[in-house]
Design an enzyme around this catalytic site. Sequence first.
Site, short mmCIF file in Angstrom:
data_model
loop_
_atom_site.label_atom_id
_atom_site.label_comp_id
_atom_site.label_asym_id
_atom_site.label_seq_id
_atom_site.Cartn_x
_atom_site.Cartn_y
_atom_site.Cartn_z
CG ASP A 88 5.19 12.61 3.45
OD1 ASP A 88 5.73 12.17 4.75
OD2 ASP A 88 5.56 13.33 2.90
CB CYS A 118 5.31 45.86 -15.10
SG CYS A 118 5.36 45.00 -15.99
CE1 TYR A 147 0.80 1.59 10.90
CE2 TYR A 147 0.40 4.45 9.86
CZ TYR A 147 0.83 2.95 10.77
OH TYR A 147 1.78 3.66 11.47
CE LYS A 186 10.63 7.17 2.92
NZ LYS A 186 11.34 7.83 3.97
CD GLU A 235 -1.30 -0.26 3.76
OE1 GLU A 235 -2.29 1.15 3.76
OE2 GLU A 235 -1.36 -0.85 4.03
CB CYS A 291 4.73 46.91 -20.21
SG CYS A 291 4.27 47.36 -18.55
#
Length: 675
Positions: A124, A415, A232, A321, A120, A418
């Site tokens: 995390d 910006c 689990y 892993k 399975e 531009c």
Amino acid sequence: MSPAKQVSLSKAIKRAAELREQLDYHNYRYYVLDDPEIPDAEYDRLFRELQTLEGKFPALVTADSPTQRVGGAPLKAFGTVRHEAPMLSLDNAFSEEDLRNFDRRARAAVEAEQIYYQAEPKLDGLAVSLLYESGVLVRGATRGDGFSGEDITQNARTLRTIPLRLRGRGYPRVLEVRGEVYMPKMGFAQLNQRQAEQGEKIFANPRNAAAGSLRQLDPRITASRPLEMMCYGVGKFEDAGLAARHSEILERLQEWGLRISPERAVLEGVEALLKYYQRLGGKRDSLPYEIDGVVYKVDRIDLQQRLGFVARAPRWALAYKFPAQEEMTRVLDIGVQVGRTGALTPVARLKPILVGGATVANATLHNEDEVHRKDVRVGDTVVVRRAGDVIPEVVSVVLEQRPAHTKVFHLPKQCPVCGSEVIRMEGESAARCSAGLVCGAQRKEAIRHYASRRAMDIEGLGEKLIEQLVDKDIVHDVSDLYRLDLATLMALERMGEKSAQNFLVAIGASKSTTLNRFLFALGIREVGEATAHTLASHFGELEAVMEADEEALQKVPDVGPVVAAQIQAFFHEPHNHEVIKKLVEAGVHWPAVPRKTSAAPLMGKTFVLTGTLAGMSRDEAKQHLQSLGAKVSGSVSGKTDYVVVGAEAGSKLDKARALGVATLDEKDFLKLIGH
Ligand code: I6G
């Protein structure tokens, strides 16, 4: 008590018990079987009815009532829980060879030719133990150091995936269940967005967010966080046997109302283990939660007992892993990108580094506040994270490695593309270029989006070509694409006659499209593919969408006030009307959309998705189906109408065949959803 009151109290007792049973059942369908029977709104209605009853008759409130998940009073500190059976760790494998060695040693120890393993995903999150006595949840604890952890009972009770009472019968009088509490990717993104808007801490990853949310002294905070649990295994249990195989124990847990992994499989031999690892690795990005590997366990409990433990890890289990998703590297520069909406995004230019199997050279820093909060500076060593298809991001700075004389970063006042003024509106985290479509960067992004595969699908219009077309003032807005000719194209760099001809054919072909693609291609803020689809089928024609007021727009499923306001703002802009007019004059057209009385042509139909689709993730497919009114279930049953079958379909396809349920391949599926 008056007789009338007694009657109403006895009725209330009966009704409250019925409601609790129904809510528990629907919770089980939704969370454990991933196969809801009723819409969320109906669940909410039942829930409110129970809340009202309990409000009227507080004596009716029971500790295991579904209403009691909202979180009680804050604690001063967590108590300590000693784990009677220690919560061990797992040995890790990082290579095929490690896995083969594990299998070889296990086979040698039990003198078997071949071993059956249960496999399975390794989620995390953080390991948690739940203690049930006579079927009632009496304690939740974190793993801690494996021997003792923190008592988080109050917080565990707020998770809807944790049953307050076990279902069915046959469970041991004392049963300790173990599993992982985690935060799904979507909930994590939404939580961080909320945190950012409220100026609160941003979590580095879903695991930290899950741990931070579960270890809150105020259970109301835990209740507000999108935590889930997947079980689990079992720890201690008393007075009843469980089963001879680990996979059967998991099945039992599921019957008792606990959630177990839908990805689990029983496999024979090491080659099958390797195949499973590859398959799950390929699916990793499209799973709704983060995983960092695969856990294999010898399935037969008698063999597990013979294998026993070494140090603090079982010899019958192994975690293989996946490549790490976080690595360290250096920030060479901090650039600024201007997006389609004019938002300025600081981007860390990195010394290229391999993260989770892909090279990362740029990582987003989100916005100026985030750069300051993390205090990222040019020259810093940083932790970079790449999870799935998400843009890599800088997680944190390794301050001990900061060189001397670094400078705090600031966004430019003009910006960078531009030169127009950069404005940050009050309450917004993004600073934006004020020039709108006059800004070349915004024009380029708008054109790139218009031409993208899911929008108008103009093959060959890549970044380099867009750059030239905009920088040389050939294309001002997307309608100019349809006025390009061979000579103009051939005058561009890296454009031969053949490619220019092909490109013109692709542009010509894009004129024939669908209303939903066209609406998506316009690049209206907040209007993704799914919303474009619902708008098209709700209104039937473009003019109707353009003329709809906010009230009419909010009648469309999934369109709330924010989206409605963005659609209105877009169609109020005369420039946008002008571009649409020019596009239609250039020949962009679509077939009439049959107006449905409801925007839900698949209402009442249940779909199950299996395998991997080439053209979209499972989540996208689910969203499409749901936007058309369909229900998407996690398991095949007699009630399933269609099973959508992608590559490497699993047992769901077998079950569909066995039950005679209709299947759709990817092509038919795309056709069905009008994609
Ligand atoms: O930390 C763990 C994650 C997942 C586990 C585990 C697991 O099984 C899927 N299983 C065991 C036996 C242990 N830790 C000790």
